[in-house]
Design a protein around this motif. Structure first.
Motif, short mmCIF file in Angstrom:
data_model
loop_
_atom_site.label_atom_id
_atom_site.label_comp_id
_atom_site.label_asym_id
_atom_site.label_seq_id
_atom_site.Cartn_x
_atom_site.Cartn_y
_atom_site.Cartn_z
N ARG A 185 80.80 71.49 57.17
CA ARG A 185 81.90 72.42 57.49
C ARG A 185 82.46 72.11 58.87
NH1 ARG A 185 81.05 77.93 57.78
NH2 ARG A 185 83.26 78.17 57.46
N ARG A 186 81.59 71.80 59.83
CA ARG A 186 82.07 71.44 61.17
C ARG A 186 82.92 70.18 61.11
NH1 ARG A 186 76.93 73.10 62.54
NH2 ARG A 186 76.14 70.97 62.57
N GLU A 187 82.48 69.20 60.33
CA GLU A 187 83.27 67.96 60.16
C GLU A 187 84.63 68.30 59.54
OE1 GLU A 187 82.79 64.63 60.89
OE2 GLU A 187 81.18 65.41 62.14
N ALA A 188 84.62 69.14 58.51
CA ALA A 188 85.87 69.52 57.85
C ALA A 188 86.81 70.22 58.82
CB ALA A 188 85.58 70.41 56.65
N MET A 189 86.27 71.09 59.66
CA MET A 189 87.10 71.80 60.62
C MET A 189 87.65 70.85 61.67
SD MET A 189 87.41 74.68 59.34
CE MET A 189 88.43 75.35 60.63
N GLY A 190 86.92 69.81 62.00
CA GLY A 190 87.44 68.79 62.91
C GLY A 190 88.66 68.11 62.32
N TYR A 191 88.57 67.78 61.03
CA TYR A 191 89.73 67.19 60.36
C TYR A 191 90.86 68.20 60.27
CZ TYR A 191 86.97 63.12 59.12
OH TYR A 191 86.22 61.98 59.18
N ALA A 192 90.53 69.48 60.04
CA ALA A 192 91.57 70.52 59.96
C ALA A 192 92.33 70.63 61.28
CB ALA A 192 90.94 71.86 59.60
#
Length: 73
Positions: free
Chosen positions: A31-38
């Motif tokens: 989720r942290r990785e996804a939020m970085g992309y977001a």
């Protein structure tokens, strides 16, 4: 700046990995990785997730957070 479609793909991949991760810590990491992309998507010149006049976003991936948190394996 990174290719916009690549950012969208990587975000989706991380969200899927979070959904199928076997542990809570793995889900959180994805989720942290996804939020970085977001964040990169939000900052991108292409206005896909730009704020509208009323302060809302055209698309906000955080509306799906509950699906990831409730998934148990």
């Amino acid at each position: 700046m990174e290719d916009f479609n690549s950012l969208l793909l990587q975000e989706q991949v991380e969200l899927l990995k979070a959904q199928s991760a076997p542990t809570r810590s793995a889900r959180s990491a994805h989720r942290r990785e996804a939020m970085g992309y977001a964040r990169q998507i939000e900052a991108h010149a292409f206005p896909y997730r730009s704020l509208g006049d009323d302060g809302s976003r055209r698309f906000d991936p955080r509306i799906y957070d509950y699906l990831i948190e409730e998934t148990t394996h």
